[in-house]
Design a protein around this motif. Structure first.
Motif, short mmCIF file in Angstrom:
data_model
loop_
_atom_site.label_atom_id
_atom_site.label_comp_id
_atom_site.label_asym_id
_atom_site.label_seq_id
_atom_site.Cartn_x
_atom_site.Cartn_y
_atom_site.Cartn_z
N LEU A 1 -18.99 24.02 16.59
CA LEU A 1 -18.38 23.27 15.40
C LEU A 1 -17.62 24.06 14.58
N ALA A 2 -16.46 23.77 14.18
CA ALA A 2 -15.55 24.40 12.82
C ALA A 2 -15.85 23.49 11.85
N VAL A 3 -16.57 23.78 10.83
CA VAL A 3 -16.90 22.97 9.71
C VAL A 3 -16.12 23.37 8.56
N TYR A 4 -15.75 22.30 7.87
CA TYR A 4 -14.87 22.62 6.70
C TYR A 4 -15.10 21.65 5.69
N GLY A 5 -14.83 22.05 4.36
CA GLY A 5 -15.32 21.33 3.12
C GLY A 5 -14.79 21.87 1.96
N GLN A 6 -13.77 20.88 1.29
CA GLN A 6 -13.15 21.13 -0.08
C GLN A 6 -12.53 22.64 0.15
N ASP A 7 -11.64 22.86 1.11
CA ASP A 7 -10.76 23.85 1.50
C ASP A 7 -11.50 25.16 1.68
N VAL A 8 -13.07 25.03 1.97
CA VAL A 8 -13.67 26.12 2.46
C VAL A 8 -14.43 26.00 3.77
N ARG A 9 -14.37 27.09 4.70
CA ARG A 9 -14.90 27.10 5.91
C ARG A 9 -16.41 27.64 5.80
#
Length: 91
Positions: free
Chosen positions: A82-90
């Motif tokens: 999985l590539a996980v992204y949140g609020q412009d942060v990986r």
């Protein structure tokens, strides 16, 4: 005396999304480990909503995913694919 199954520890996350990478399908499971029952399959090129993580089950982080397809399906997927992204942060 009744035996209790251990409940996976969930660490809540801010608004976070993921995409499947390097494989054609990734199992969505009832728990954050390979031996857990399979609930479904995640496919590449689709954003999946991640609501929690668990890093207590082996080498890779596991993520709790809720499908936005109206099915109500939710479960754990290995962070290995999985590539996980949140609020412009990986993560």
């Amino acid at each position: 005396m009744a035996a209790f199954a251990s409940v996976p520890t969930q660490t809540p996350l801010p608004p976070t999304y993921s995409n499947v990478i390097e494989v054609k399908g990734l199992s969505l499971r009832t728990g954050p480990f390979i031996g857990a029952s399979r609930r479904g399959v995640l496919r590449p090129n689709i954003n999946y909503r991640v609501t929690a993580k668990n890093n207590q089950e082996g080498v890779y982080m596991w993520y709790y995913i809720i499908l936005d397809d109206g099915s109500g399906t939710e479960g754990w997927a290995s962070g290995r694919y999985l590539a996980v992204y949140g609020q412009d942060v990986r993560f």
